[in-house]
Motif scaffolding. Structure first.
Motif, PDB file in Angstrom:
ATOM      1  N   LYS A  16      71.456  23.540 -54.837  1.00  0.00           N
ATOM      2  CA  LYS A  16      70.000  23.395 -54.811  1.00  0.00           C
ATOM      3  C   LYS A  16      69.533  22.811 -53.482  1.00  0.00           C
ATOM      4  O   LYS A  16      68.565  23.294 -52.877  1.00  0.00           O
ATOM      5  N   LEU A  17      70.219  21.780 -52.996  1.00  0.00           N
ATOM      6  CA  LEU A  17      69.813  21.111 -51.763  1.00  0.00           C
ATOM      7  C   LEU A  17      69.941  22.017 -50.544  1.00  0.00           C
ATOM      8  O   LEU A  17      69.166  21.899 -49.595  1.00  0.00           O
ATOM      9  N   TYR A  18      70.913  22.913 -50.576  1.00  0.00           N
ATOM     10  CA  TYR A  18      71.095  23.829 -49.453  1.00  0.00           C
ATOM     11  C   TYR A  18      70.113  24.995 -49.487  1.00  0.00           C
ATOM     12  O   TYR A  18      69.871  25.625 -48.460  1.00  0.00           O
ATOM     13  N   THR A  19      69.573  25.293 -50.655  1.00  0.00           N
ATOM     14  CA  THR A  19      68.762  26.508 -50.791  1.00  0.00           C
ATOM     15  C   THR A  19      67.292  26.238 -51.096  1.00  0.00           C
ATOM     16  O   THR A  19      66.545  27.172 -51.391  1.00  0.00           O
ATOM     17  N   CYS A  20      66.866  24.981 -51.034  1.00  0.00           N
ATOM     18  CA  CYS A  20      65.454  24.662 -51.212  1.00  0.00           C
ATOM     19  C   CYS A  20      64.956  23.920 -49.979  1.00  0.00           C
ATOM     20  O   CYS A  20      65.737  23.554 -49.104  1.00  0.00           O
ATOM     21  N   SER A  21      63.663  23.700 -49.905  1.00  0.00           N
ATOM     22  CA  SER A  21      63.095  22.974 -48.768  1.00  0.00           C
ATOM     23  C   SER A  21      63.318  21.475 -48.943  1.00  0.00           C
ATOM     24  O   SER A  21      63.591  20.991 -50.051  1.00  0.00           O
ATOM     25  N   GLY A  22      63.189  20.736 -47.856  1.00  0.00           N
ATOM     26  CA  GLY A  22      63.326  19.288 -47.920  1.00  0.00           C
ATOM     27  C   GLY A  22      62.280  18.660 -48.827  1.00  0.00           C
ATOM     28  O   GLY A  22      62.561  17.690 -49.534  1.00  0.00           O
ATOM     29  N   LYS A  23      61.087  19.217 -48.819  1.00  0.00           N
ATOM     30  CA  LYS A  23      60.012  18.700 -49.674  1.00  0.00           C
ATOM     31  C   LYS A  23      60.367  18.869 -51.140  1.00  0.00           C
ATOM     32  O   LYS A  23      60.170  17.952 -51.951  1.00  0.00           O
ATOM     33  N   ASP A  24      60.907  20.041 -51.491  1.00  0.00           N
ATOM     34  CA  ASP A  24      61.299  20.285 -52.881  1.00  0.00           C
ATOM     35  C   ASP A  24      62.441  19.357 -53.293  1.00  0.00           C
ATOM     36  O   ASP A  24      62.478  18.863 -54.426  1.00  0.00           O
ATOM     37  N   CYS A 122      74.446  13.554 -39.922  1.00  0.00           N
ATOM     38  CA  CYS A 122      75.858  13.652 -40.278  1.00  0.00           C
ATOM     39  C   CYS A 122      75.984  14.391 -41.607  1.00  0.00           C
ATOM     40  O   CYS A 122      75.759  13.807 -42.676  1.00  0.00           O
ATOM     41  N   LEU A 123      76.287  15.676 -41.532  1.00  0.00           N
ATOM     42  CA  LEU A 123      76.398  16.549 -42.707  1.00  0.00           C
ATOM     43  C   LEU A 123      75.097  16.559 -43.502  1.00  0.00           C
ATOM     44  O   LEU A 123      75.105  16.618 -44.730  1.00  0.00           O
ATOM     45  N   SER A 124      73.970  16.509 -42.804  1.00  0.00           N
ATOM     46  CA  SER A 124      72.688  16.388 -43.502  1.00  0.00           C
ATOM     47  C   SER A 124      71.649  17.436 -43.110  1.00  0.00           C
ATOM     48  O   SER A 124      70.482  17.292 -43.452  1.00  0.00           O
ATOM     49  N   LEU A 125      72.064  18.490 -42.410  1.00  0.00           N
ATOM     50  CA  LEU A 125      71.121  19.574 -42.113  1.00  0.00           C
ATOM     51  C   LEU A 125      71.075  20.525 -43.307  1.00  0.00           C
ATOM     52  O   LEU A 125      71.411  21.702 -43.221  1.00  0.00           O
ATOM     53  N   MET A 126      70.661  19.978 -44.432  1.00  0.00           N
ATOM     54  CA  MET A 126      70.565  20.749 -45.665  1.00  0.00           C
ATOM     55  C   MET A 126      69.110  21.147 -45.874  1.00  0.00           C
ATOM     56  O   MET A 126      68.203  20.433 -45.481  1.00  0.00           O
ATOM     57  N   GLY A 127      68.906  22.278 -46.509  1.00  0.00           N
ATOM     58  CA  GLY A 127      67.540  22.715 -46.773  1.00  0.00           C
ATOM     59  C   GLY A 127      67.154  23.901 -45.915  1.00  0.00           C
ATOM     60  O   GLY A 127      67.618  24.057 -44.783  1.00  0.00           O
ATOM     61  N   THR A 128      66.296  24.730 -46.461  1.00  0.00           N
ATOM     62  CA  THR A 128      65.891  25.950 -45.768  1.00  0.00           C
ATOM     63  C   THR A 128      65.017  25.670 -44.556  1.00  0.00           C
ATOM     64  O   THR A 128      64.876  26.527 -43.687  1.00  0.00           O
ATOM     65  N   ASN A 129      64.433  24.482 -44.490  1.00  0.00           N
ATOM     66  CA  ASN A 129      63.565  24.140 -43.357  1.00  0.00           C
ATOM     67  C   ASN A 129      64.222  23.125 -42.426  1.00  0.00           C
ATOM     68  O   ASN A 129      63.563  22.267 -41.843  1.00  0.00           O
ATOM     69  N   PHE A 130      65.551  23.234 -42.261  1.00  0.00           N
ATOM     70  CA  PHE A 130      66.265  22.273 -41.417  1.00  0.00           C
ATOM     71  C   PHE A 130      65.706  22.180 -39.993  1.00  0.00           C
ATOM     72  O   PHE A 130      65.772  21.104 -39.383  1.00  0.00           O
ATOM     73  N   PRO A 131      65.141  23.266 -39.405  1.00  0.00           N
ATOM     74  CA  PRO A 131      64.576  23.106 -38.056  1.00  0.00           C
ATOM     75  C   PRO A 131      63.480  22.046 -37.989  1.00  0.00           C
ATOM     76  O   PRO A 131      63.327  21.371 -36.962  1.00  0.00           O
ATOM     77  N   SER A 132      62.741  21.866 -39.091  1.00  0.00           N
ATOM     78  CA  SER A 132      61.680  20.855 -39.080  1.00  0.00           C
ATOM     79  C   SER A 132      62.262  19.445 -39.035  1.00  0.00           C
ATOM     80  O   SER A 132      61.618  18.519 -38.543  1.00  0.00           O
ATOM     81  N   TYR A 133      63.501  19.265 -39.525  1.00  0.00           N
ATOM     82  CA  TYR A 133      64.157  17.960 -39.423  1.00  0.00           C
ATOM     83  C   TYR A 133      64.461  17.649 -37.954  1.00  0.00           C
ATOM     84  O   TYR A 133      64.281  16.515 -37.494  1.00  0.00           O
ATOM     85  N   LEU A 134      64.925  18.677 -37.248  1.00  0.00           N
ATOM     86  CA  LEU A 134      65.252  18.488 -35.834  1.00  0.00           C
ATOM     87  C   LEU A 134      63.986  18.299 -35.001  1.00  0.00           C
ATOM     88  O   LEU A 134      63.989  17.546 -34.018  1.00  0.00           O
ATOM     89  N   GLN A 135      62.914  18.952 -35.393  1.00  0.00           N
ATOM     90  CA  GLN A 135      61.632  18.740 -34.720  1.00  0.00           C
ATOM     91  C   GLN A 135      61.157  17.302 -34.925  1.00  0.00           C
ATOM     92  O   GLN A 135      60.616  16.672 -34.011  1.00  0.00           O
TER      93      GLN A 135
END
Length: 219
Positions: A16-24, A122-135
């Protein structure tokens, strides 16, 4: 039976965490914080099988530098990093069971712009919107600040459905970073060391490669 049931819950939550958005994901754990404990119990069990932990390499890297560097740990888990360095660390995750951990969506943290020297994933780029985490990491980092990324190796294996590491590197560079080094010597994970440019114009409409979800098979 309990171990098997917990393992099943972990696999379900992990997928679920890998296939949903961070908000979800944030809302999922906000509605039922106990799920976060189930997930991290399973995560720790999986990590116990790894001969080397990427967080310990990052801790060693931080200890080799000035302890005055302020760190933002995105997806901190049990805040292991903060407990093992002298630096000021903003530990952030989707749920806080510890007063020192900030509960938030990783794409919308409460940190001020240009307030940290090192951002860690650290092993935390999970979620379909991972680019927004890096932004978000780019926003909170000071000019010339460090961006450290450790990820499961299979996610960067283009021969097996993973992302092309060069395309990922180009995308991060277009966000305003330069690649200092990368380490692909470990069989379990890879490490990227980026540095934010002092004055860089970000590229609009960055093409981000899709990162392969790390899905654990049912035994």
């Amino acid at each position: 039976m309990r171990v098997r049931l917990s393992g099943g819950h972990f696999r379900m939550l992990n997928e679920k965490l890998y296939t949903c958005s961070g908000k979800d994901a944030f809302n999922l754990f906000k509605d039922d914080p106990q799920l976060f404990d189930v997930y991290h119990a399973g995560y720790q069990e999986q990590m116990s099988r790894w001969p080397e932990q990427p967080v310990n390499i990052i801790i060693k890297w931080l200890k080799s530098r000035n302890s005055s560097l302020v760190v933002a740990d995105f997806g901190c888990g049990n805040a292991h990093l903060a407990r093992n360095v002298k630096n000021k660390v903003y530990s952030m995750d989707l749920v806080s069971n510890d007063p020192s951990v900030i509960a938030c969506d990783m794409s919308h943290t409460p940190l001020d712009s240009g307030s940290v020297d090192v951002a860690v994933f650290c092993l935390s780029l999970m979620g379909t919107n991972f680019p927004s985490y890096l932004q978000e990491a780019s926003r909170v980092l000071k000019p010339c600040g460090w961006l450290l990324i450790a990820e499961v190796r299979s996610r960067f294996d283009p021969n097996n459905g993973g992302a092309d590491p060069e395309k990922f590197t180009i995308a991060v560079k277009n966000l305003g970073f330069s690649l200092v080094s990368k380490d692909f010597t470990n069989k379990m994970f890879v490490l990227f060391y980026f540095k934010k440019k002092e004055a860089a114009s970000k590229v609009k409409n960055i093409e981000w490669p899709e990162l392969k979800p790390c899905i654990y098979k049912r035994r």
